[in-house]
Write an enzyme that holds these catalytic residues in place. Structure first.
Site, PDB file in Angstrom:
ATOM      1  N   ASP A  63      75.396  14.267 104.799  1.00 44.55           N
ATOM      2  CA  ASP A  63      74.050  13.703 104.680  1.00 44.55           C
ATOM      3  C   ASP A  63      72.984  14.788 104.501  1.00 44.55           C
ATOM      4  O   ASP A  63      71.802  14.557 104.728  1.00 44.55           O
ATOM      5  CB  ASP A  63      73.677  12.799 105.862  1.00 44.55           C
ATOM      6  CG  ASP A  63      72.458  11.929 105.543  1.00 44.55           C
ATOM      7  OD1 ASP A  63      72.355  11.432 104.413  1.00 44.55           O
ATOM      8  OD2 ASP A  63      71.582  11.780 106.424  1.00 44.55           O
ATOM      9  N   HIS A 104      77.034   5.674 106.961  1.00 46.36           N
ATOM     10  CA  HIS A 104      76.531   6.216 108.219  1.00 46.36           C
ATOM     11  C   HIS A 104      77.016   5.478 109.474  1.00 46.36           C
ATOM     12  O   HIS A 104      76.223   5.052 110.311  1.00 46.36           O
ATOM     13  CB  HIS A 104      75.004   6.219 108.196  1.00 46.36           C
ATOM     14  CG  HIS A 104      74.416   6.996 107.042  1.00 46.36           C
ATOM     15  ND1 HIS A 104      75.006   8.112 106.508  1.00 46.36           N
ATOM     16  CD2 HIS A 104      73.290   6.785 106.312  1.00 46.36           C
ATOM     17  CE1 HIS A 104      74.261   8.569 105.505  1.00 46.36           C
ATOM     18  NE2 HIS A 104      73.217   7.788 105.353  1.00 46.36           N
TER      19      HIS A 104
END
Length: 309
Positions: free
Chosen positions: A265, A197
């Site tokens: 995600d 991320h």
């Protein structure tokens, strides 16, 4: 039992390698239109989760479990984006009980890979069976609640040492501050390292943050990969362009284009208001204007790291 829409989406995905994005309503994803950017053949979503009510939530977890995030639901997202390959990542929701993930890999077949969470007492035959099913790495999470309690660098080292012989990698979820603090530890691990991320770098510091500078140094050393995912996690400027977190993505791509990955995600478990996955995918047009670079991010890089044929 799959409904008719899910069955049709799954059938569309059965054509090896070729994926045409289609208008598709998907649970946990805003909007229904496909991305403007056409996914190349064998494009890979390198980070998503599967949740299934057939499998119990870990006793340590107090955050519940999102609905609409099964294998059938994710196939709808594949149809929306034109994705052919993908990587299922174990969420903290299930702790180190990987049954949901392994069941998903069995359903998805050869075009899926998995990243598990393991306890210290897992034995080699268990790891080899996971490898047979498509597991290629272990996630070590320093941010979310874990079934063992607080995650330490000692646990990270033990995990990396245990899986090194399998050729797996360690995927770490750390804050930017933690990456800066543990840079030397990450650089010395005996496996490839994948940072989740965008490094979870706080804004407005962005590239000036010590964590971002640590990520760039780790990328330069050749043993570290970065996931271009969750641009919404730390943004202060927001969609659709995410200008602040997009600067991180572009800097990482410039530093190590051969070790960057894109991930959706999905189903975006941290977000109450779900983003549009087509918008997130279209960010690649700005981050990587060169089609050859997008081919690398979406096809060549994940094939190399996750062992797609």
């Amino acid at each position: 039992m799959l409904d008719r829409r899910s069955f049709i989406a799954g059938a569309m995905l059965a054509c090896a390698g070729v994926r045409s994005a289609t208008a598709q309503s998907v649970p946990n994803s805003a909007g229904s239109q496909p991305p403007r950017l056409k996914a190349p053949m064998l494009a890979c979503d390198s980070h998503h989760h599967i949740y299934d009510a057939r499998f119990p939530v870990s006793p340590h977890w107090r955050g519940g479990r999102p609905d609409g995030a099964t294998v059938a639901d994710y196939r709808l997202l594949m149809a929306k984006l034109g994705i052919a390959r993908h990587v299922v990542v174990q969420p903290s929701t299930y702790g180190s009980d990987n049954r949901c993930l392994l069941d998903a890999l069995t359903q998805f077949g050869a075009q899926a890979r998995g990243i598990v969470v393991i306890d210290d007492d897992v034995d080699l035959p268990q790891l080899k069976e996971m490898d047979r099913l498509g597991v290629r790495g272990v996630r070590v999470n320093f941010l979310s609640a874990q079934s063992w309690g607080v995650t330490t660098v000692e646990r990270l080292r033990r995990t990396a040492e245990r899986i090194a012989a399998l050729g797996w990698h360690v995927q770490v979820l750390m804050s930017g501050a933690q990456i800066a603090q543990h840079e030397a530890v990450l650089a010395a691990l005996p496996t490839q390292v994948v940072i989740d991320h965008l490094g979870r770098i706080p804004q407005p510091d962005g590239l000036d943050h010590p964590g971002a500078q640590a990520v760039l140094r780790l990328l330069a050393k050749g043993n570290t990969w970065i996931k271009l995912s969750e641009p919404y996690a730390d943004t202060l400027q927001g969609p659709p362009d995410y200008p602040d977190t997009s600067l991180l993505a572009k800097a990482y791509l410039q530093a190590a284009p051969q070790r960057t990955l894109w991930g959706s995600d999905w189903p975006h478990p941290t977000e109450k208001i779900k983003p549009d996955d087509a918008v997130l995918f279209d960010l690649l047009a700005a981050w990587a204007p060169d089609p050859a670079l997008r081919q690398q991010i979406l096809v060549s890089n994940p094939a190399a790291l996750f062992g797609f044929a």
